[in-house]
Design an enzyme around this catalytic site. Structure first.
Site, mmCIF file in Angstrom:
data_model
loop_
_atom_site.group_PDB
_atom_site.id
_atom_site.type_symbol
_atom_site.label_atom_id
_atom_site.label_comp_id
_atom_site.label_asym_id
_atom_site.label_seq_id
_atom_site.Cartn_x
_atom_site.Cartn_y
_atom_site.Cartn_z
ATOM 1 N N CYS A 198 33.068 -12.870 42.832
ATOM 2 C CA CYS A 198 31.912 -12.412 42.041
ATOM 3 C C CYS A 198 32.051 -12.719 40.547
ATOM 4 C CB CYS A 198 31.703 -10.920 42.245
ATOM 5 S SG CYS A 198 31.327 -10.503 43.954
ATOM 6 N N HIS A 227 26.858 -9.111 36.304
ATOM 7 C CA HIS A 227 26.952 -9.322 37.754
ATOM 8 C C HIS A 227 26.271 -8.139 38.428
ATOM 9 C CE1 HIS A 227 28.230 -9.929 41.751
ATOM 10 N NE2 HIS A 227 29.113 -8.945 41.749
ATOM 11 N N ASN A 229 23.800 -8.149 46.024
ATOM 12 C CA ASN A 229 24.952 -8.771 45.372
ATOM 13 C C ASN A 229 25.087 -10.208 45.887
ATOM 14 O OD1 ASN A 229 27.489 -9.610 44.562
ATOM 15 N ND2 ASN A 229 28.515 -7.695 45.079
HETATM 16 O O1 UT7 Z 1 30.768 -7.592 43.615
HETATM 17 C C1 UT7 Z 1 32.109 -7.280 43.746
HETATM 18 C C2 UT7 Z 1 32.364 -5.897 43.476
HETATM 19 N N1 UT7 Z 1 31.838 -5.018 44.494
HETATM 20 C C3 UT7 Z 1 31.406 -3.862 44.094
HETATM 21 O O2 UT7 Z 1 31.371 -3.652 42.913
HETATM 22 C C4 UT7 Z 1 31.041 -2.812 45.113
HETATM 23 C C5 UT7 Z 1 31.520 -1.502 44.608
HETATM 24 N N2 UT7 Z 1 31.277 -0.368 45.447
HETATM 25 C C6 UT7 Z 1 30.028 0.127 45.706
HETATM 26 O O3 UT7 Z 1 29.039 -0.435 45.302
HETATM 27 C C7 UT7 Z 1 29.945 1.450 46.439
HETATM 28 O O4 UT7 Z 1 31.229 1.965 46.609
HETATM 29 C C8 UT7 Z 1 29.241 1.373 47.819
HETATM 30 C C9 UT7 Z 1 27.744 1.162 47.623
HETATM 31 C C10 UT7 Z 1 29.858 0.271 48.630
HETATM 32 C C11 UT7 Z 1 29.427 2.687 48.603
HETATM 33 O O5 UT7 Z 1 29.027 3.789 47.853
HETATM 34 P P1 UT7 Z 1 29.983 5.074 47.717
HETATM 35 O O6 UT7 Z 1 29.210 6.088 47.006
HETATM 36 O O7 UT7 Z 1 31.258 4.606 47.099
HETATM 37 O O8 UT7 Z 1 30.181 5.522 49.229
HETATM 38 P P2 UT7 Z 1 31.523 5.612 50.098
HETATM 39 O O9 UT7 Z 1 32.057 4.253 50.384
HETATM 40 O O10 UT7 Z 1 32.444 6.612 49.471
HETATM 41 O O11 UT7 Z 1 30.958 6.204 51.448
HETATM 42 C C12 UT7 Z 1 30.281 7.458 51.507
HETATM 43 C C13 UT7 Z 1 29.794 7.694 52.928
HETATM 44 C C14 UT7 Z 1 30.849 7.458 53.992
HETATM 45 O O12 UT7 Z 1 30.692 8.450 54.976
HETATM 46 P P3 UT7 Z 1 31.695 9.717 55.032
HETATM 47 O O13 UT7 Z 1 33.060 9.114 55.246
HETATM 48 O O14 UT7 Z 1 31.546 10.393 53.704
HETATM 49 O O15 UT7 Z 1 31.158 10.497 56.191
HETATM 50 C C15 UT7 Z 1 30.465 6.127 54.589
HETATM 51 O O16 UT7 Z 1 30.854 5.982 55.928
HETATM 52 O O17 UT7 Z 1 28.711 6.803 53.238
HETATM 53 C C16 UT7 Z 1 28.971 6.162 54.492
HETATM 54 N N3 UT7 Z 1 28.335 4.852 54.481
HETATM 55 C C17 UT7 Z 1 27.064 4.619 54.829
HETATM 56 N N4 UT7 Z 1 26.094 5.430 55.263
HETATM 57 C C18 UT7 Z 1 24.889 4.897 55.522
HETATM 58 C C19 UT7 Z 1 28.900 3.666 54.087
HETATM 59 N N5 UT7 Z 1 27.997 2.675 54.203
HETATM 60 C C20 UT7 Z 1 26.859 3.244 54.665
HETATM 61 C C21 UT7 Z 1 25.570 2.719 54.957
HETATM 62 N N6 UT7 Z 1 24.634 3.589 55.382
HETATM 63 N N7 UT7 Z 1 25.263 1.428 54.811
#
Ligand code: UT7
Length: 324
Positions: free
Chosen positions: A114, A251, A281
């Site tokens: 990225c 980005h 992204n």
């Molecule tokens: O470009 C390169 C760099 N990449 C990035 O910068 C990405 C950085 N990270 C992010 O953008 C965020 O961390 C995400 C959007 C990927 C995720 O958001 P988050 O607030 O960090 O959520 P999380 O990963 O802590 O997950 C929270 C919950 C989990 O459930 P439990 O364990 O709390 O029950 C996940 O299983 O959300 C769940 N979850 C989803 N639920 C519905 C993860 N993906 C999904 C989904 N739909 N697509």
């Protein structure tokens, strides 16, 4: 007098097919509400079958050359930033070079995921400043849809396909921040975080292509800190403050990362070019896509100060200050 790499033109290309969050709801256990709340993404473009990274890159390159008013035989260099090349080798840049009809100079791919576009811009700038190259085409192009595990809701909802390109031309400046062109670039990597965002395949390890794997919340935590640090570094290096910046062209990974960075730097969100809701992204393509859009619609004007910044797998991160 110093040599400055000046942006002479920009262009972009997005595949026709749009996949909305509602479309994804039918295939994985997710909701439009979750995706919008956690990432700001509403839709993404996805390449058609048989449409490859080189096709996207070629279209963006043609648009950038037309915008710059030059033909491909005036180019000395093509750098194509991508993590999704058509083939393991040769470089996808070589394919683009041939399709553009450029038969001299040199072309190569650059891999910093990225952050690829920032790394490529910095590399082209250094070739120009060294006097080795006068005119360069820098492309960011990706087909991440091909390396997504469409059953992994934690990653498949976040990425999209697209390409963007800029033409850089050697110009002259006084060596001050009032010069037109790239004022400075600042690159970083820290390989200790390799496993937080990676693809679980490759020619040397598994002999397969593999899929994107990410510990999203840990990447997120690092992203806001690294972005704010490298932006601060770029401003200090040029004796500028965040109030001097006309536009941040970041980005586009997650609207919350953009908002967090804006807050840390005390930059109004209105001064950020934001495309993440429509493009998702697109990795190395996201910055040149956003840049081309804001130039085309007249937001970005000649003489304005732009801050380009990115963070990606590796980790890699970096920033460029550019007077447009
Ligand atoms: O470009 C390169 C760099 N990449 C990035 O910068 C990405 C950085 N990270 C992010 O953008 C965020 O961390 C995400 C959007 C990927 C995720 O958001 P988050 O607030 O960090 O959520 P999380 O990963 O802590 O997950 C929270 C919950 C989990 O459930 P439990 O364990 O709390 O029950 C996940 O299983 O959300 C769940 N979850 C989803 N639920 C519905 C993860 N993906 C999904 C989904 N739909 N697509």
């Amino acid at each position: 007098m110093v040599i400055r790499s000046q942006i002479a033109g920009c262009g972009s290309y997005l595949p026709q097919r749009i996949v909305t969050n509602h479309d994804l709801e039918k295939h994985v256990d997710t909701t439009d509400a979750w995706i919008v709340e956690r990432s700001g993404i509403r839709q993404r473009h996805v390449a058609a079958e048989g449409e490859n990274t080189s096709d996207l890159a070629f279209e963006a390159a043609k648009a950038a050359l037309a915008n710059a008013g030059i033909s491909a035989d005036e180019l000395d260099l093509i750098i194509l930033a991508t993590a999704t090349p058509d083939h393991t080798f040769p470089a996808t840049a070589a394919r683009v070079q041939a399709r553009l009809g450029m038969t001299r100079g040199f072309a190569f791919d650059l891999q910093a995921v990225c952050s690829g576009f920032i790394y490529a811009l910095a590399t082209a700038d250094n070739f120009i400043k060294a006097g080795q190259v006068k005119t360069a085409l820098v492309i960011g192009a990706e087909t991440f849809s091909r390396i997504l595990d469409w059953n992994d809701r934690g990653t498949c909802v976040l990425f999209g396909d697209g390409a963007g390109a800029v033409v850089l031309k050697a110009g002259e400046g006084q060596g001050t921040s009032a010069d037109r062109g790239i004022l400075s670039s600042h690159l970083h990597s820290d390989g200790r975080h390799y496993d937080l965002l990676y693809v679980d395949g490759g020619p040397s390890s598994t002999k397969s292509t593999g899929f994107v794997r990410m510990k999203g919340n840990e990447v997120f935590r690092h992203a806001v800190v690294n972005m704010a640090e490298v932006v601060g570094e770029a401003l200090v290096a040029n004796g500028l403050t965040s109030s001097d910046i006309d536009w941040v062209v970041p980005h586009q990974a997650n609207i919350r990362i953009l908002e967090g960075t804006a807050k840390k730097l005390a930059i109004a969100k209105e001064r950020m070019v934001i495309t993440v809701e429509r493009h998702a992204n697109t990795s190395a393509a996201s910055i040149p896509l956003a840049l081309a859009e804001a130039v085309a619609d007249g937001r970005i004007k000649k003489g304005q100060l732009l801050l380009l910044e990115a963070m990606g797998g590796g980790f890699t991160w970096g920033a460029c200050l550019v007077r447009y």
